[in-house]
Design a protein around this motif. Structure first.
Motif, short mmCIF file in Angstrom:
data_model
loop_
_atom_site.label_atom_id
_atom_site.label_comp_id
_atom_site.label_asym_id
_atom_site.label_seq_id
_atom_site.Cartn_x
_atom_site.Cartn_y
_atom_site.Cartn_z
N ARG A 3 -0.23 2.07 18.92
CA ARG A 3 -1.31 2.08 17.85
C ARG A 3 -1.20 2.57 16.57
NH1 ARG A 3 -5.45 -1.32 18.34
NH2 ARG A 3 -6.75 0.31 17.55
N VAL A 4 -0.01 3.05 16.57
CA VAL A 4 0.31 3.83 15.19
C VAL A 4 1.41 2.92 14.38
CG1 VAL A 4 1.18 6.18 14.18
CG2 VAL A 4 0.02 6.10 16.55
N ASP A 5 0.65 2.74 13.01
CA ASP A 5 1.77 2.01 12.03
C ASP A 5 1.68 2.85 10.93
OD1 ASP A 5 -0.81 1.42 11.29
OD2 ASP A 5 -0.34 -0.80 10.83
N VAL A 6 2.57 2.31 10.05
CA VAL A 6 2.49 3.16 8.72
C VAL A 6 2.15 2.31 7.52
CG1 VAL A 6 4.11 4.73 7.29
CG2 VAL A 6 4.15 4.86 9.56
N ASP A 7 1.13 2.66 6.89
CA ASP A 7 0.83 1.55 5.80
C ASP A 7 1.14 2.43 4.66
OD1 ASP A 7 0.25 -0.80 7.13
OD2 ASP A 7 -1.63 -0.12 7.65
N THR A 8 0.57 3.72 4.39
CA THR A 8 0.67 4.38 3.20
C THR A 8 1.53 5.82 3.47
OG1 THR A 8 -1.24 6.01 3.97
CG2 THR A 8 -1.70 3.78 2.64
N PRO A 9 2.00 6.42 2.24
CA PRO A 9 2.67 7.73 2.30
C PRO A 9 1.93 8.45 3.40
CG PRO A 9 2.74 6.82 0.04
CD PRO A 9 1.68 5.97 0.79
N GLY A 10 0.55 8.56 2.99
CA GLY A 10 -0.42 9.51 3.82
C GLY A 10 -0.17 9.33 5.37
N LEU A 14 2.63 8.32 7.04
CA LEU A 14 3.84 8.80 7.02
C LEU A 14 3.83 10.40 7.28
CD1 LEU A 14 6.80 8.12 7.69
CD2 LEU A 14 7.19 8.36 5.46
N ASP A 15 3.19 10.98 6.39
CA ASP A 15 3.01 12.39 6.27
C ASP A 15 2.33 12.89 7.49
OD1 ASP A 15 4.20 12.79 4.00
OD2 ASP A 15 2.33 12.70 2.67
N GLU A 16 1.23 12.05 8.19
CA GLU A 16 0.57 12.59 9.34
C GLU A 16 1.58 12.52 10.57
OE1 GLU A 16 -2.92 10.34 9.95
OE2 GLU A 16 -3.80 10.84 8.23
N LEU A 17 2.72 11.74 10.39
CA LEU A 17 3.62 11.67 11.68
C LEU A 17 4.57 12.81 11.49
CD1 LEU A 17 4.18 7.97 11.82
CD2 LEU A 17 2.33 9.07 13.08
N ARG A 18 4.63 13.27 10.33
CA ARG A 18 5.81 14.39 10.45
C ARG A 18 5.32 15.74 10.90
NH1 ARG A 18 7.31 12.00 4.58
NH2 ARG A 18 9.00 10.92 5.13
N LYS A 58 8.48 1.10 2.23
CA LYS A 58 8.11 1.91 3.39
C LYS A 58 9.29 1.87 4.59
CE LYS A 58 4.92 -0.91 5.95
NZ LYS A 58 3.70 -1.19 6.21
N LEU A 59 9.78 0.83 4.73
CA LEU A 59 10.71 0.52 5.90
C LEU A 59 11.99 1.39 5.76
CD1 LEU A 59 10.38 -3.02 6.70
CD2 LEU A 59 9.13 -1.23 7.80
N LEU A 60 12.09 1.97 4.40
CA LEU A 60 13.22 2.79 4.16
C LEU A 60 12.90 4.15 4.07
CD1 LEU A 60 15.01 0.43 1.64
CD2 LEU A 60 15.58 0.68 4.22
N ALA A 61 11.64 4.42 4.10
CA ALA A 61 11.38 5.67 3.93
C ALA A 61 12.06 6.59 5.04
CB ALA A 61 9.63 5.99 4.08
N ASP A 62 12.19 7.97 4.81
CA ASP A 62 12.88 8.77 5.81
C ASP A 62 11.80 9.16 6.81
OD1 ASP A 62 15.37 10.65 6.50
OD2 ASP A 62 13.44 12.03 6.56
N PHE A 63 12.26 9.18 8.16
CA PHE A 63 11.27 9.80 9.27
C PHE A 63 12.25 10.34 10.32
CE2 PHE A 63 9.01 8.85 13.30
CZ PHE A 63 8.10 10.13 13.10
N ASP A 64 12.10 11.60 10.32
CA ASP A 64 13.28 12.19 11.34
C ASP A 64 14.42 11.85 10.92
OD1 ASP A 64 11.08 13.79 12.60
OD2 ASP A 64 11.09 12.41 14.35
N GLY A 65 15.07 11.89 9.91
CA GLY A 65 16.47 11.70 9.43
C GLY A 65 16.95 10.35 9.47
N ASP A 66 16.05 9.36 9.64
CA ASP A 66 16.51 8.05 9.73
C ASP A 66 15.44 7.14 8.92
OD1 ASP A 66 19.09 7.47 11.00
OD2 ASP A 66 17.99 8.00 12.83
N ARG A 96 0.84 -1.16 0.12
CA ARG A 96 -0.06 0.04 0.06
C ARG A 96 0.84 1.44 -0.17
NH1 ARG A 96 -4.16 -0.81 4.75
NH2 ARG A 96 -2.63 -2.09 5.40
N PHE A 97 2.24 1.04 -0.03
CA PHE A 97 2.91 2.23 0.15
C PHE A 97 3.63 3.05 -1.18
CE2 PHE A 97 6.73 5.02 1.54
CZ PHE A 97 6.17 5.54 2.88
N GLY A 98 3.21 1.93 -2.40
CA GLY A 98 3.72 2.34 -3.61
C GLY A 98 5.03 1.61 -4.01
N GLU A 99 5.76 2.26 -4.70
CA GLU A 99 6.81 1.57 -5.39
C GLU A 99 8.14 1.35 -4.48
OE1 GLU A 99 7.17 0.42 -8.62
OE2 GLU A 99 5.05 0.75 -8.67
#
Length: 196
Positions: free
Chosen positions: A183-190, A192-196, A25-33, A19-22
């Motif tokens: 209770r917070v997981d990341v399935d979609t780019p959206g 992740l955006d909500e966490l930033r 997601k585990l490698l997507a940047d979040f707070d620099g890591d 559901r994350f796209g191409e």
């Protein structure tokens, strides 16, 4: 279940990110890591025994993203067959090393390491053989399983985790943590955006 129990950590990080796209997601940047590195640090910063990350056969980058952390990287060749393959691989790894294991998800970057410590403390206090982190009376992740459940976890099949094993334990319990991250997981780019 005694204060002398060895509790391992198992990070499930072999998902296909459909559901994350191409991109993974585990490698997507979040707070620099990478996202998965945050989830891994939840375990490495907790008071656990040995820790492993279970990754897929095409996920060398996920393993590489964990460099420098005290965490073994274990591959599950059948990752495409679903989450059960990662759970089975994690159980096989933990069985030789621990009395229980905390299973955490690679796409949950906000879980506090103290939450893991609460699960381990509850286990050592004899509160149950299957313990899930909870927030506001709702079950979340990670989940701790005593070795008595390892055979049932090793028998899982398909794209399923340990939910059924947890539900089937006669002494399963949800441990209140006060940690909304359970209770917070990341399935979609959206997501992740909500966490930033």
């Amino acid at each position: 279940m005694t204060g002398d129990s060895t509790v391992a950590g198992v990070l499930l990080a072999a998902g296909d990110s459909d559901r994350f796209g191409e991109r993974d997601k585990l490698l997507a940047d979040f707070d620099g890591d990478p996202l998965v590195r945050h989830a891994a640090r939840t375990l490495t910063d907790a008071d656990l025994g040995p820790i492993a990350a279970v990754v897929g056969p095409e996920s060398t980058a996920v393993g590489d993203s964990l460099a420098g952390l005290d965490i073994a990287v274990v591959e599950t060749p059948e990752a495409a067959a679903g989450q059960s393959t990662s759970v089975r691989r994690g159980v096989a790894w933990a069985r030789e090393r621990a009395d229980a294991a905390v299973f955490a998800l690679g796409d949950m970057p906000l879980v506090d390491s103290e939450t893991v410590d609460r699960l381990v403390a509850a286990y050592n206090d004899g509160r149950g053989s299957a313990l899930a982190a909870g927030y506001e009376e709702r079950r979340g992740n990670p989940v701790l399983f005593d070795e008595r459940h390892f055979d049932a976890l090793a028998a899982l099949d398909g794209d399923t985790g340990g939910h059924g094993v947890f539900e089937g334990a006669d002494d399963a319990a949800v441990v209140g943590t006060g940690d909304p991250g359970v209770r917070v997981d990341v399935d979609t780019p959206g997501d992740l955006d909500e966490l930033r």
